[in-house]
Motif scaffolding. Structure first.
Motif, PDB file in Angstrom:
ATOM      1  N   ARG A 120      45.046  38.184  28.626  1.00  0.00           N
ATOM      2  CA  ARG A 120      46.006  38.303  29.715  1.00  0.00           C
ATOM      3  C   ARG A 120      45.872  39.664  30.394  1.00  0.00           C
ATOM      4  O   ARG A 120      45.473  40.642  29.782  1.00  0.00           O
ATOM      5  N   GLY A 121      46.224  39.685  31.687  1.00  0.00           N
ATOM      6  CA  GLY A 121      46.279  40.964  32.365  1.00  0.00           C
ATOM      7  C   GLY A 121      45.774  40.958  33.786  1.00  0.00           C
ATOM      8  O   GLY A 121      46.517  41.196  34.723  1.00  0.00           O
ATOM      9  N   VAL A 122      44.473  40.701  33.947  1.00  0.00           N
ATOM     10  CA  VAL A 122      43.856  40.865  35.262  1.00  0.00           C
ATOM     11  C   VAL A 122      44.216  39.720  36.197  1.00  0.00           C
ATOM     12  O   VAL A 122      44.646  38.647  35.759  1.00  0.00           O
ATOM     13  N   PRO A 123      44.075  39.932  37.523  1.00  0.00           N
ATOM     14  CA  PRO A 123      44.244  38.823  38.459  1.00  0.00           C
ATOM     15  C   PRO A 123      43.394  37.622  38.042  1.00  0.00           C
ATOM     16  O   PRO A 123      42.221  37.758  37.710  1.00  0.00           O
ATOM     17  N   GLY A 124      44.019  36.464  38.039  1.00  0.00           N
ATOM     18  CA  GLY A 124      43.390  35.251  37.544  1.00  0.00           C
ATOM     19  C   GLY A 124      44.100  34.733  36.313  1.00  0.00           C
ATOM     20  O   GLY A 124      43.999  33.549  35.975  1.00  0.00           O
ATOM     21  N   THR A 125      44.857  35.635  35.639  1.00  0.00           N
ATOM     22  CA  THR A 125      45.562  35.232  34.423  1.00  0.00           C
ATOM     23  C   THR A 125      47.065  35.053  34.670  1.00  0.00           C
ATOM     24  O   THR A 125      47.845  34.959  33.721  1.00  0.00           O
ATOM     25  N   HIS A 126      47.461  35.028  35.946  1.00  0.00           N
ATOM     26  CA  HIS A 126      48.864  34.807  36.299  1.00  0.00           C
ATOM     27  C   HIS A 126      49.025  33.485  37.056  1.00  0.00           C
ATOM     28  O   HIS A 126      48.097  33.026  37.712  1.00  0.00           O
ATOM     29  N   ASP A 127      50.219  32.936  36.992  1.00  0.00           N
ATOM     30  CA  ASP A 127      50.567  31.762  37.791  1.00  0.00           C
ATOM     31  C   ASP A 127      51.182  32.281  39.094  1.00  0.00           C
ATOM     32  O   ASP A 127      52.394  32.486  39.192  1.00  0.00           O
ATOM     33  N   VAL A 128      50.331  32.528  40.081  1.00  0.00           N
ATOM     34  CA  VAL A 128      50.773  33.116  41.346  1.00  0.00           C
ATOM     35  C   VAL A 128      51.755  32.189  42.066  1.00  0.00           C
ATOM     36  O   VAL A 128      52.751  32.643  42.640  1.00  0.00           O
ATOM     37  N   ASP A 129      51.485  30.889  42.033  1.00  0.00           N
ATOM     38  CA  ASP A 129      52.385  29.934  42.701  1.00  0.00           C
ATOM     39  C   ASP A 129      53.786  29.982  42.092  1.00  0.00           C
ATOM     40  O   ASP A 129      54.784  29.861  42.809  1.00  0.00           O
ATOM     41  N   LEU A 130      53.863  30.172  40.776  1.00  0.00           N
ATOM     42  CA  LEU A 130      55.158  30.292  40.114  1.00  0.00           C
ATOM     43  C   LEU A 130      55.888  31.535  40.604  1.00  0.00           C
ATOM     44  O   LEU A 130      57.107  31.508  40.820  1.00  0.00           O
TER      45      LEU A 130
END
Length: 308
Positions: A120-130
């Protein structure tokens, strides 16, 4: 410092010295902050809360707070939320850490794109739409809005029934995170490995290019929702390992295991190093408010681009 001495710094912040002082005292004890933190509250955070309040509009405002791992951005967001709430404003706090993909989702991403996406951490590991959906609901929904929560102890998002709730619409959304509002890098900047992790585990640059591509597209949609940005500027990247180590100990203090050891932590932080350094170089020019942090995580200087 007695609770009664926490008073307003301008007509924008309502005179609620005693109640505000009691709330701040409770939070400072809860977070095990030193007594000297009261000086930071008085000299920097009360004026900052006043600056935020002075920008109140009919619509909800999103205040971004960016700072390196362990720099104290979550604590500052917590303090600001207390000051603003005690002054009659409706406030929600959202951390980009709580938008992490689930453990299973990151596992699938690591198999389909690159193994380093498992961490976890870098862009790509988040739910941006959420994140976008949550902010939109906090701005326009009438009623209770669920705010996601991620448990770093189990490295997974908590079930929905364990999320926190906030009555919307709110006046201010304090959106904090280590890469909040960070701009993408140029392709030339991606060529050379930043550290041993990139040199050994991302030799062809697939991972860092994917991260940068996501940052330049999907994440900018989320960051475009931010109305004002506060940046916590550390004295150097060398502080991050020390700060993050202390954070790790606090996270696992009530658990059966000790979290990451020193070598694991160093490797973990190397995932963040590239964009943390990039933020330190570029965000001071882009931020509305710059808070300079010393080696002891104390705010030592506040600079306002548009004045107070």
């Amino acid at each position: 410092m007695s609770p009664a001495t926490i008073t307003a710094v301008s007509p924008v912040i309502t005179e609620k010295g005693a109640a505000l002082g009691e709330a701040l005292n409770a939070y400072i004890r809860q977070e095990h902050l030193p007594e000297t933190y009261y000086n930071i509250v008085r000299e920097h955070l009360l004026p900052l809360a006043d600056w935020i309040a002075s920008r109140k509009q009919e619509k909800s405002l999103v205040i971004g707070i960016n700072g390196a791992q362990g720099s104290g951005k979550s604590t500052i967001a917590g303090i600001l939320s207390i000051i603003l709430r005690e002054s009659g404003y409706r406030v929600a706090v959202l951390s980009i850490d709580d938008l992490y993909l689930t453990h299973l989702e990151r596992q699938k991403l690591s198999e389909s794109v690159h193994p380093l996406f498992k961490t976890r951490g870098v862009p790509g590991t988040h739910d941006v739409d959420l994140g976008i959906e949550t902010i939109n609901r906090l701005k326009s929904w009438k009623g209770e809005v669920a705010i996601p929560r991620f448990d770093k102890g189990i490295d997974d998002r908590l079930p929905v029934d364990q999320w926190t709730y906030c009555r919307a619409p709110v006046d201010f959304i304090l959106f904090e995170g280590w890469c909040v509002s960070t701009p993408p890098q140029t392709q030339d900047e991606l060529v050379e490995p930043m550290n041993s992790l990139e040199a050994q585990e991302d030799k062809d640059g697939v991972w860092r290019r994917a991260v940068n591509d996501l940052l330049s597209k999907q994440y900018q949609k989320l960051f475009d929702m931010i109305d004002h940005l506060i940046f916590l500027q550390p004295p150097g990247f060398d502080c991050v390992v020390k700060w993050r180590s202390a954070q790790e100990r606090r996270t696992f203090i009530d658990r059966q295991n000790d979290g990451m050891n020193t070598q694991q932590l160093i490797r973990f932080i190397q995932h963040y190093e590239r964009l943390t350094r990039h933020s330190m170089e570029h965000l001071p020019e882009l931020a509305d408010v710059l808070l300079e942090i010393d080696h002891a995580q104390r705010v030592v200087c506040s600079t306002y681009r548009y004045g107070r």
